[in-house]
Design an enzyme around this catalytic site. Sequence first.
Site: not given
Length: 614
Positions: A53, A240, A248, A326
């Site tokens: 993302d 987001r 996370y 990530p």
Amino acid sequence: MPTGIAAKDSKVDVLVIGAGPAGLMSAFALARAGVNVRVVDKRPKKVAAGQADGIQPRTTESYGLSDRLLKEGTQLHVAAFYNPSRNGGIELTDRIPDVNATDTNFPFEVTLHQGAIEAIFLDDMRDMGVEVSRPVVPASIEVTETLVDDFDAYPVRVALERKHFESENEEYTEIVHAKYVLGADGAHSWVRKSMGIAMEGEQTDYVWGVVDLVPDTDLPDVRNKCAIHSNNGSCMIIPREDDKIRLYIQLEGKDVVDASGRVDKSKAGPEMILNVARKTLYPFTIKTPESYDWWTIYIIGQRVAERYTVHNRIFIAGDACHTHSPKAGQGMNASMQDSYNLAWKLVHVLKGTAHRSLLQTASKLNFHLGELYEFERRQYAQDLIDFDKKFAKLFSGKPYSELNLDGVSHAEFLKAFQTFGGFTSGLGVQYADSIIINSKHQHLAQHIRIGRRLPPRPLLRAADCRPIDLHDLLVSDTRFKLLVFTGDTHDPSQMGRVQRFAQELRAPGSFFAKFSSLEAMHTVFDIISISSEKKETIMYNALPRNLWSHWSKVLVDDIDMRGITGSGKVYSSLGIDSAGAVIVLRPDGYVAAIAPLDDVPHLSSYFATFLRAC
């Protein structure tokens, strides 16, 4: 062949296996350049939620994606750091810019879920008549080695199986004959495994859970990127689109890993991940949402493929050739840059504008096309893994406290965050010398680095004095950009130098003279002239006609009429003196070579090494 399955046969210049960001980036670039490309994917539909993302500045400023990214995505400008407090729980320690870079028009991250990013490519490709074939699974791949050096051959044979999907009842096996195949089919790449390419590296002991949700929390920095170290574990928060965030969360391996060392998702779930997050976020709270958008758990693996190509006809890109954590936001970004790095080279080979030296060069570096791609992108991947090992260790390590004097201090973590800023932003990528990177005349532009991307700069269009950013003209269209810094063209002696330079470009001995017309030349090159003459005196059409491809591509390094854009400093900021210079940009925006105006032979020999006239 199974009974009842129809057989088909086709040819294609490039077959892309995998329709994630890496595959779609390559297909988009190839299709836009007029290459016959086919994309297949095993998934019935594109990603609907979750997955990658984060888009870094280098990706935002490239490829013409910024308009939709900025409209649909969320911008991250601040990184907040939380660490253990003396009273238990965590407390705010610091807030700093999320992107430690100023030399970009996009000094921030953009977050948008992978499906939406894929949609940008899919919509543009649809307009070009290219659709993804779904669900299609590759069954076999083989190369006819006797044909790999035949420029016009289709030496790669791939058997594809079309599976039943919704209203489509027909299943079939199709034999595709391709000039080139790109495996962009993820970390468990079928193409990589079929070609016997090994992954080199290791798996860590770090286990993380990820969950996307709309938060109800009293954490004041929930709309900033957060790096949280607590005595109960570590957490990263990524804002987001649509009010969502991504958490996370560091997990205990024993809770979610089976006896074989693999993640067992049956032992976890979004509720379990959120409960661990609550312990990490204390004394701040986060309520259980009505629903979860997406979740997963993973063990960090740090590996790089031993090679990126087989016979210079089959390539791998993205997660198929490098895996890492990530949290540095590099997976999707690195993947798209892999595939564009390869795509523009394939375009020139397939369209006949690439000299045979790109396929089998006689230069001293002796690169093949695939080896050149591998040379640049595998080194970047290895650097990425080296960075990720340090960053993941710091992020997953226990925080410093009075009870843990050997833990990770905030100062140590912050230093790493800022030190690697050029790397994580994508702005610090440096390509080494090769047949397409020549650092001979670095001294002519002392403040930029050959092998790095050219930074944005404010200028004026000579014809109408409209303020414009140089990056607005550096479209990723697979053409090489020649930036002709002409110096002060109001000075008759300097204009004379510029005119002689233009004449030498057209001279019979010049490489550029092999392009029989301006139209033919402009299919490979885009020429932009940048003068240091004053806006009050410059006449754009007084410059030789072969030094600008359109009236809008004569620029002036001068302040704008109102003096508010910061223009007028390009020559000095790039370290170019009054004599001028020519800067060659590769199609991916990296500075490839520099030459003085009186050294056209240097430019000719540079391009003649790997390009040929149509």
